[in-house]
Write a protein that holds these residues in place. Structure first.
Motif, PDB file in Angstrom:
ATOM      1  N   LYS A 153     -31.005   0.307   4.965  1.00  0.00           N
ATOM      2  CA  LYS A 153     -30.871  -0.650   6.063  1.00  0.00           C
ATOM      3  C   LYS A 153     -29.557  -0.419   6.826  1.00  0.00           C
ATOM      4  N   ARG A 154     -29.665  -0.524   8.120  1.00  0.00           N
ATOM      5  CA  ARG A 154     -28.517  -0.292   8.987  1.00  0.00           C
ATOM      6  C   ARG A 154     -27.366  -1.254   8.664  1.00  0.00           C
ATOM      7  N   HIS A 155     -26.186  -0.742   8.521  1.00  0.00           N
ATOM      8  CA  HIS A 155     -24.937  -1.462   8.264  1.00  0.00           C
ATOM      9  C   HIS A 155     -24.808  -1.997   6.841  1.00  0.00           C
ATOM     10  N   ILE A 156     -25.890  -2.119   6.112  1.00  0.00           N
ATOM     11  CA  ILE A 156     -25.849  -2.866   4.850  1.00  0.00           C
ATOM     12  C   ILE A 156     -24.919  -2.196   3.834  1.00  0.00           C
ATOM     13  N   ALA A 157     -24.985  -0.872   3.708  1.00  0.00           N
ATOM     14  CA  ALA A 157     -24.130  -0.186   2.732  1.00  0.00           C
ATOM     15  C   ALA A 157     -22.652  -0.426   3.036  1.00  0.00           C
ATOM     16  N   THR A 158     -22.290  -0.365   4.318  1.00  0.00           N
ATOM     17  CA  THR A 158     -20.894  -0.606   4.694  1.00  0.00           C
ATOM     18  C   THR A 158     -20.498  -2.047   4.428  1.00  0.00           C
ATOM     19  N   LEU A 159     -21.375  -2.980   4.737  1.00  0.00           N
ATOM     20  CA  LEU A 159     -21.085  -4.386   4.459  1.00  0.00           C
ATOM     21  C   LEU A 159     -20.881  -4.622   2.968  1.00  0.00           C
ATOM     22  N   TRP A 160     -21.643  -3.905   2.165  1.00  0.00           N
ATOM     23  CA  TRP A 160     -21.524  -4.037   0.710  1.00  0.00           C
ATOM     24  C   TRP A 160     -20.218  -3.426   0.204  1.00  0.00           C
ATOM     25  N   THR A 161     -19.943  -2.173   0.569  1.00  0.00           N
ATOM     26  CA  THR A 161     -18.774  -1.487   0.016  1.00  0.00           C
ATOM     27  C   THR A 161     -17.466  -2.110   0.478  1.00  0.00           C
ATOM     28  N   THR A 162     -17.470  -2.777   1.627  1.00  0.00           N
ATOM     29  CA  THR A 162     -16.247  -3.437   2.108  1.00  0.00           C
ATOM     30  C   THR A 162     -16.138  -4.880   1.632  1.00  0.00           C
ATOM     31  N   GLY A 163     -17.122  -5.360   0.900  1.00  0.00           N
ATOM     32  CA  GLY A 163     -17.048  -6.701   0.332  1.00  0.00           C
ATOM     33  C   GLY A 163     -17.536  -7.808   1.234  1.00  0.00           C
ATOM     34  N   LEU A 164     -18.059  -7.469   2.411  1.00  0.00           N
ATOM     35  CA  LEU A 164     -18.575  -8.515   3.293  1.00  0.00           C
ATOM     36  C   LEU A 164     -19.850  -9.128   2.732  1.00  0.00           C
ATOM     37  N   ILE A 165     -20.597  -8.334   1.994  1.00  0.00           N
ATOM     38  CA  ILE A 165     -21.711  -8.864   1.195  1.00  0.00           C
ATOM     39  C   ILE A 165     -21.221  -8.995  -0.243  1.00  0.00           C
ATOM     40  N   TYR A 166     -21.268 -10.219  -0.766  1.00  0.00           N
ATOM     41  CA  TYR A 166     -20.851 -10.434  -2.153  1.00  0.00           C
ATOM     42  C   TYR A 166     -21.862  -9.808  -3.103  1.00  0.00           C
ATOM     43  N   GLY A 167     -23.142 -10.105  -2.920  1.00  0.00           N
ATOM     44  CA  GLY A 167     -24.185  -9.434  -3.690  1.00  0.00           C
ATOM     45  C   GLY A 167     -24.679 -10.166  -4.901  1.00  0.00           C
ATOM     46  N   LEU A 168     -24.262  -9.723  -6.082  1.00  0.00           N
ATOM     47  CA  LEU A 168     -24.839 -10.196  -7.340  1.00  0.00           C
ATOM     48  C   LEU A 168     -24.127 -11.463  -7.818  1.00  0.00           C
ATOM     49  N   ILE A 169     -24.671 -12.597  -7.422  1.00  0.00           N
ATOM     50  CA  ILE A 169     -24.125 -13.887  -7.820  1.00  0.00           C
ATOM     51  C   ILE A 169     -25.253 -14.909  -7.726  1.00  0.00           C
ATOM     52  N   THR A 170     -25.229 -15.890  -8.579  1.00  0.00           N
ATOM     53  CA  THR A 170     -26.293 -16.888  -8.612  1.00  0.00           C
ATOM     54  C   THR A 170     -26.024 -18.007  -7.605  1.00  0.00           C
ATOM     55  N   LYS A 171     -27.057 -18.813  -7.392  1.00  0.00           N
ATOM     56  CA  LYS A 171     -26.893 -19.989  -6.536  1.00  0.00           C
ATOM     57  C   LYS A 171     -25.796 -20.908  -7.060  1.00  0.00           C
ATOM     58  N   ASP A 172     -25.813 -21.171  -8.361  1.00  0.00           N
ATOM     59  CA  ASP A 172     -24.840 -22.091  -8.937  1.00  0.00           C
ATOM     60  C   ASP A 172     -23.416 -21.561  -8.774  1.00  0.00           C
ATOM     61  N   GLU A 173     -23.252 -20.265  -8.933  1.00  0.00           N
ATOM     62  CA  GLU A 173     -21.915 -19.692  -8.777  1.00  0.00           C
ATOM     63  C   GLU A 173     -21.453 -19.746  -7.329  1.00  0.00           C
ATOM     64  N   VAL A 206     -14.539 -10.204  11.269  1.00  0.00           N
ATOM     65  CA  VAL A 206     -14.938  -9.193  10.291  1.00  0.00           C
ATOM     66  C   VAL A 206     -16.290  -8.557  10.596  1.00  0.00           C
ATOM     67  N   LEU A 207     -17.135  -9.239  11.349  1.00  0.00           N
ATOM     68  CA  LEU A 207     -18.466  -8.715  11.650  1.00  0.00           C
ATOM     69  C   LEU A 207     -18.584  -8.154  13.060  1.00  0.00           C
ATOM     70  N   GLY A 208     -17.573  -8.388  13.883  1.00  0.00           N
ATOM     71  CA  GLY A 208     -17.673  -8.025  15.295  1.00  0.00           C
ATOM     72  C   GLY A 208     -18.003  -6.570  15.542  1.00  0.00           C
ATOM     73  N   SER A 209     -17.452  -5.671  14.726  1.00  0.00           N
ATOM     74  CA  SER A 209     -17.699  -4.239  14.942  1.00  0.00           C
ATOM     75  C   SER A 209     -19.137  -3.844  14.630  1.00  0.00           C
ATOM     76  N   PHE A 210     -19.880  -4.737  13.969  1.00  0.00           N
ATOM     77  CA  PHE A 210     -21.263  -4.427  13.604  1.00  0.00           C
ATOM     78  C   PHE A 210     -22.275  -4.998  14.601  1.00  0.00           C
ATOM     79  N   TYR A 211     -21.831  -5.830  15.522  1.00  0.00           N
ATOM     80  CA  TYR A 211     -22.756  -6.448  16.462  1.00  0.00           C
ATOM     81  C   TYR A 211     -23.362  -5.389  17.388  1.00  0.00           C
ATOM     82  N   SER A 212     -24.662  -5.516  17.634  1.00  0.00           N
ATOM     83  CA  SER A 212     -25.337  -4.559  18.509  1.00  0.00           C
ATOM     84  C   SER A 212     -24.865  -4.697  19.948  1.00  0.00           C
ATOM     85  N   GLN A 213     -24.652  -5.933  20.405  1.00  0.00           N
ATOM     86  CA  GLN A 213     -24.148  -6.185  21.745  1.00  0.00           C
ATOM     87  C   GLN A 213     -22.760  -6.799  21.612  1.00  0.00           C
ATOM     88  N   LYS A 214     -21.791  -6.168  22.283  1.00  0.00           N
ATOM     89  CA  LYS A 214     -20.396  -6.558  22.070  1.00  0.00           C
ATOM     90  C   LYS A 214     -19.966  -7.756  22.904  1.00  0.00           C
TER      91      LYS A 214
END
Length: 536
Positions: A409-429, A514-522
């Motif tokens: 998926k577009r941008h997703i790997a970068t969002l993950w490796t830079t920590g913008l996507i937290y990822g593996l965490i439960t609802k309660d956490e 933090v997300l501005g550089s990923f927006y399709s329209q600036k």
């Protein structure tokens, strides 16, 4: 160990070149006793975090997250294992085996010099050389067993995980060289002369992988020609790759392209840089084999073939990737067994995850962290020490979809490796992390219920439900609208709560920062509410 004449003096100790301190530590440890896994961890001191654009510093974590790193999350999960915590002793063990490997290579080179003298001039005094080769072979076997034991008992950090895999392959190549030397000496013992002996091996080969039909393999395949000390080549052909399968045949003879390469005559090494597989394997595992023809002094020109590579699966579209990758993970981790220990599976999973997310295996941007291994172990394997391939398949049905999203998926790997996507965490956490934050603060995680989809936990102004969860629907994003585009359009989401991968702290930033550089329209996002419209 070389005498004045330049030959090896077998009267000197075989191991005299190894420092006594290394021998004392290593041979005690490799003498058949299990490694005692200590509790001490090599912990990096947390660094000062980056100052957020607003708020005056890293935002303090709520009560359940009162330390600087992600061990806060692990505190919510009672742990019996330590995850990714290669102890000091484990790291030292791998380093010592690495030192032994390097010394052993020097000894093998010296053996080759002496054995060449025996092949050329003859000698009846080679029994001690045979003894030294047998002793060295047994030592290498002990080192390989220790590496296998580590893989089964410790969830290794990426650096040690990568080191142990490559080191194991290189030790096996050393054993193959000793086997050739042994065959050569056996011939001298029985016939008085040595016949040429050779072997073709794959060096530092990559882990099992999924590839696309007609696309160059991501990894370089390198082969090395091994030979006996008395073997001399007059000429060497190009090395040719071959695709082999136990289950199927192909209608075309052209299963590979860029499948020939020249061998360096001096170093006896050849590399395939752009090898392509031109057929789909329909979810069946296939293997690469390499062959070379050598012309010997006698005029005989045998063909030398390598053992098969690790398995590959060739697919034609992205939708096949998850199932194919899961099949290779199970094959690689379980090796035909029904059950294995948890660390063995975790280490295999980590290999395949780093490969799938295109990260440097020994120094990844973002690996699977201890708290995330704990999340996986408890949720999908109930914390069991022994796990089954059925459990592993069920787990991959969820995790594989998340990995496929990261990979394609577009941008997703970068969002993950830079920590913008937290990822593996439960609802309660998520609720615990967000409940004391200001309205509009949000986190992105993998949905627990819907594999491959994201959920957004955010702080609302609803006093009855402070932290809410939104499942990002498949039609919320698409080819023209990425996840950052979707988040931009939602006024409920104001401050992204991210994981700083360098300091291992949680910080919140205005989302556009933090997300501005990923927006399709600036351009500036439209504010429908300003013009009297209601939000859907």
């Amino acid at each position: 160990m070389l005498s004045a004449s330049g030959s090896i003096d077998l009267n000197s100790s075989f191991w005299q070149d190894v420092p006594d301190s290394i021998l004392q530590d290593v041979y005690n440890e490799l003498g058949g006793e299990n490694i005692e896994l200590g509790e001490a961890m090599m912990e990096d001191a947390p660094q000062e975090g980056q100052v957020p654009p607003q708020g005056g510093g890293n935002i303090g974590l709520p009560a359940l997250f009162q330390t600087q790193s992600f061990t806060d999350v692990a505190a919510l999960r009672p742990t019996q294992h330590r995850y990714c915590d290669s102890t000091t002793q484990t790291k030292e063990t791998i380093e010592r085996i690495t030192q032994l490997y390097e010394h052993q290579q020097e000894q093998i080179n010296k053996m080759r010099v002496l054995q060449k003298q025996i092949c050329e001039h003859g000698s009846s005094n080679y029994e001690e050389l045979v003894m030294q080769q047998n002793m060295l072979n047994n030592q290498i076997t002990s080192e390989l067993n220790k590496l296998r034991e580590l893989n089964k008992t410790v969830v290794l950090e990426p650096k040690e995980l990568h080191q142990s895999r490559i080191l194991g392959q290189r030790l096996q190549i050393q054993q193959q060289s000793l086997i050739l030397y042994g065959r050569e000496l056996q011939q001298i013992s029985t016939t008085g002369r040595a016949e040429p002996v050779s072997a073709l091996v794959i060096e530092d080969q990559p882990i099992p992988q999924v590839t696309f039909k007609g696309k160059a393999l991501e990894d370089t395949f390198t082969v090395r020609l091994l030979s006996g000390a008395g073997t001399v080549y007059q000429n060497i052909s190009k090395v040719k790759a071959q695709l082999v399968s136990e289950e199927r045949t192909w209608k075309t003879d052209k299963t590979l392209s860029s499948d020939e390469t020249s061998m360096d005559f001096y170093h006896l090494v050849a590399s395939f840089l752009h090898l392509k597989i031109e057929v789909s394997t329909r979810m069946s595992a296939v293997f690469l084999k390499f062959g070379i023809q050598v012309q010997q002094e006698s005029g005989v020109s045998p063909i030398i073939q390598s053992p098969p590579s690790y398995p590959l699966i060739v697919i034609t579209n992205e939708s096949q990737w998850c199932d194919a990758a899961g099949k290779l993970l199970i094959m690689d981790s379980f090796a035909g067994q029904v059950e294995i220990c948890w660390p063995q599976f975790a280490n295999g999973l980590h290999h395949h995850f780093l490969k799938a997310t295109r990260q440097e295996p020994g120094n990844p941007s973002r690996c699977i962290r201890p708290s995330e291994f704990e999340f996986i172990h408890q949720k999908f394997f109930k914390g069991q020490e022994i796990i089954s391939n059925h459990q592993a398949n069920r787990f991959w049905g969820w995790f594989g979809q998340a990995v496929q999203t990261l990979r394609f998926k577009r941008h997703i790997a970068t969002l993950w490796t830079t920590g913008l996507i937290y990822g593996l965490i439960t609802k309660d956490e998520c609720r615990a992390a967000l409940e004391n934050q200001e309205v509009g603060t949000f986190m992105i995680r993998f949905s627990e219920s819907y594999p491959g989809l994201f959920a957004v936990a955010y702080v609302s102004d609803d006093p009855n439900e402070v932290v809410k969860h939104y499942l990002v629907q498949p039609d919320d994003t698409g080819s023209q609208k990425t996840l950052p585009d979707f988040l931009r359009q939602k006024p409920q989401f104001k401050y992204l709560y991210i994981f700083d991968v360098n300091t291992e702290t949680l910080c919140h930033y205005p989302k556009d920062t933090v997300l501005g550089s990923f927006y399709s329209q600036k351009g500036k996002a439209l504010d429908a509410q300003q013009n009297g419209y209601v939000l859907l």
